[in-house]
Design a protein around this motif. Structure first.
Motif, mmCIF file in Angstrom:
data_model
loop_
_atom_site.group_PDB
_atom_site.id
_atom_site.type_symbol
_atom_site.label_atom_id
_atom_site.label_comp_id
_atom_site.label_asym_id
_atom_site.label_seq_id
_atom_site.Cartn_x
_atom_site.Cartn_y
_atom_site.Cartn_z
ATOM 1 N N UNK A 56 -29.648 -16.676 -65.351
ATOM 2 C CA UNK A 56 -28.978 -17.541 -63.832
ATOM 3 C C UNK A 56 -27.795 -18.375 -64.707
ATOM 4 N N UNK A 57 -28.105 -19.364 -65.222
ATOM 5 C CA UNK A 57 -27.167 -20.558 -65.538
ATOM 6 C C UNK A 57 -27.688 -20.901 -67.061
ATOM 7 N N UNK A 58 -26.781 -21.636 -67.603
ATOM 8 C CA UNK A 58 -26.908 -22.151 -69.143
ATOM 9 C C UNK A 58 -27.649 -23.664 -68.813
ATOM 10 N N UNK A 59 -29.043 -23.446 -68.551
ATOM 11 C CA UNK A 59 -29.748 -24.639 -68.157
ATOM 12 C C UNK A 59 -29.544 -25.910 -69.171
ATOM 13 N N UNK A 70 -26.085 -13.469 -66.634
ATOM 14 C CA UNK A 70 -25.675 -14.807 -66.306
ATOM 15 C C UNK A 70 -25.029 -14.701 -64.750
ATOM 16 N N UNK A 71 -25.039 -15.926 -64.006
ATOM 17 C CA UNK A 71 -24.610 -15.720 -62.500
ATOM 18 C C UNK A 71 -23.029 -15.777 -62.317
ATOM 19 N N UNK A 72 -22.340 -15.957 -63.232
ATOM 20 C CA UNK A 72 -21.023 -15.847 -63.085
ATOM 21 C C UNK A 72 -20.189 -15.652 -64.560
ATOM 22 N N UNK A 105 -22.348 -10.652 -66.601
ATOM 23 C CA UNK A 105 -22.253 -11.619 -65.298
ATOM 24 C C UNK A 105 -22.560 -10.726 -64.266
ATOM 25 N N UNK A 106 -23.797 -11.308 -63.530
ATOM 26 C CA UNK A 106 -23.911 -10.513 -62.142
ATOM 27 C C UNK A 106 -24.258 -11.712 -61.286
ATOM 28 N N UNK A 107 -23.352 -11.773 -60.092
ATOM 29 C CA UNK A 107 -23.306 -12.969 -59.328
ATOM 30 C C UNK A 107 -24.244 -13.002 -58.232
ATOM 31 N N UNK A 108 -24.243 -13.909 -57.463
ATOM 32 C CA UNK A 108 -25.111 -13.954 -56.284
ATOM 33 C C UNK A 108 -24.460 -13.418 -54.887
ATOM 34 N N UNK A 109 -25.478 -12.663 -54.372
ATOM 35 C CA UNK A 109 -25.001 -12.240 -53.020
ATOM 36 C C UNK A 109 -25.196 -12.909 -51.835
ATOM 37 N N UNK A 110 -25.133 -12.328 -50.789
ATOM 38 C CA UNK A 110 -25.135 -13.046 -49.373
ATOM 39 C C UNK A 110 -25.690 -11.914 -48.251
ATOM 40 N N UNK A 130 -19.374 -16.805 -70.228
ATOM 41 C CA UNK A 130 -18.329 -17.359 -71.373
ATOM 42 C C UNK A 130 -18.906 -18.715 -71.855
ATOM 43 N N UNK A 131 -19.597 -19.551 -71.067
ATOM 44 C CA UNK A 131 -20.082 -20.797 -71.559
ATOM 45 C C UNK A 131 -21.350 -20.754 -72.606
#
Length: 406
Positions: A134-137, A177-179, A200-205, A184-185
């Motif tokens: 998801x994120x780079x925690x 990762x989410x974005x 990168x696979x983002x969030x949906x709605x 890249x980070x």
């Protein structure tokens, strides 16, 4: 194909907070590809009550009640040299369930949701591993330390999580990762990026659910003159708590200086004691947990998202956009969503006076009639769950396997 083991740090039902929403849709997508066995944690009675919903999707499942005190997790982490994030989510019961499932079922793919669950990947497993970090925690904890919060502990957590993130990136066949920013980070922080496969696979709605035509605005808010600003989310999550506190202490006085009837609404479960001390602030309503956030979005004039620390894609932003609600947000909250400032939303630095001025200009120009619909169109076109998760199929079931299956 064989079967899938899906391990998540929270039960993906009900999908009522950012991480659970993403896990929920990942699970549903995986279940379309093959039988899925789910191991996860529950933290509340509501989580436990949702086990029946999980059983309708999963071929088998294990839900472990997470009750380990943070102090105990911290002590275990110091003694073991591990991050607190891992010891907090370590369970012998879940470990045994994973071992039993691997022995009894033809598991070909393990999908990990959130880095805390990477510790359950068996060392001897030779199948496919997909890790959704998801994120780079690690960066989040570094940011906390840089801000002066529990400096030693957060610096240690950031350092150790960075090691775990690198380990998982090399252990997996695909790391998600989410974005693009988070991708890249992570790539920039790897000591050795050779052979890694990062996507990168983002969030949906769920744009059918978050549809302004399908919900009635909250009557209590609608009956008051406003303008009304709303902030939604899990309020004991530190970045949300900080953002809400900033809005109370800085934005709300600034907007009420020029709009005396302006109101700020905090909508989300578990508001912290620190936030609740502001309950008597003029123009502020802390609603706490509500059964449905949509009536509050429908009643507001604007969603305010003043995050100073943010990782990945903010569901609260996508939800407001899908509801056709104009959003004013910090640059940090805007990461991972390719909307355009002034067309789909309003991006402003964390400066209360600048935000107030931007809102006044926005309202004077009558931009709400354009930005709200434009925001919803953007959310539908770029962030529907089917469109967002389409690449996941290829990661879980590579093209060669799909040809063989045909």
């Amino acid at each position: 194909m064989g079967e899938i083991l899906f391990l998540a740090h929270r039960i993906p039902f009900p999908p009522d907070r950012g991480d659970k929403i993403r896990a929920h849709h990942l699970l549903k997508h995986l279940a379309e590809l093959g039988p899925v066995h789910v191991g996860c944690f529950a933290e509340t009675d509501r989580d436990i009550a949702a086990e029946s919903e999980l059983s309708e999707v999963a071929a088998s499942h294990s839900v472990t009640r997470r009750s380990k005190p943070l102090a105990l997790a911290g002590a275990e982490a110091v003694l073991s040299g591990k991050p607190v994030s891992l010891t907090a989510f370590h369970s012998r019961a879940l470990q045994l369930w994973v071992s039993r499932t691997m022995a009894e079922r033809p598991i070909e793919t393990i999908v990990i949701f959130s880095g805390q669950m990477g510790q359950y990947i068996p060392n001897e497993f030779a199948g496919r591993v997909i890790v959704d970090l998801c994120d780079v925690d690690s960066v989040k904890f570094e940011d906390y330390a840089a801000a002066g919060e529990r400096v030693w502990l957060n610096r240690r957590e950031g350092r150790l999580l960075a090691v775990e993130e690198e380990r998982l990136t090399h252990r997996s066949d695909a790391t998600i990762l989410i974005s693009e920013n988070e991708k890249s980070l992570l790539q920039s922080r790897l000591r050795d990026a050779a052979g890694t496969r990062i996507h990168a696979i983002g969030n949906g709605i769920d744009a059918e659910f978050f549809n302004p035509d399908m919900v009635q605005a909250n009557r209590e808010i609608s009956a008051r003159p406003g303008p009304h600003f709303v902030f939604t989310g899990q309020m004991d999550y530190r970045p949300n708590e900080q953002a809400a506190a900033w809005a109370i202490e800085h934005f709300l006085p600034a907007i009420r200086a020029v709009e005396p009837q302006a109101e700020f609404h905090i909508v989300g479960r578990n508001p912290t004691p620190a936030l609740l001390t502001h309950s008597d602030t003029p123009g502020l309503t802390i609603w706490g947990e509500v059964p449905d956030v949509r009536p509050f979005l429908a009643a507001a004039d604007m969603a305010l998202v003043p995050l100073s620390i943010a990782r990945g894609v903010q569901n609260k932003v996508l939800e407001a956009m899908a509801m056709g609600l104009p959003v004013m947000l910090s640059p940090q909250a805007a990461t991972g969503i390719s909307a355009r400032d002034g067309e789909h939303w309003l991006v402003e630095a964390l400066d209360a006076e600048a935000m107030v001025k931007r809102f006044q200009t926005f309202r004077t120009e009558g931009r709400g009639e354009a930005i709200g619909p434009a925001a919803r169109r953007f959310a539908l076109e770029h962030h529907s769950w089917p469109a967002v998760l389409a690449p996941l199929t290829e990661l879980v079931l590579p093209q060669a396997e799909k040809r063989n299956a045909a």
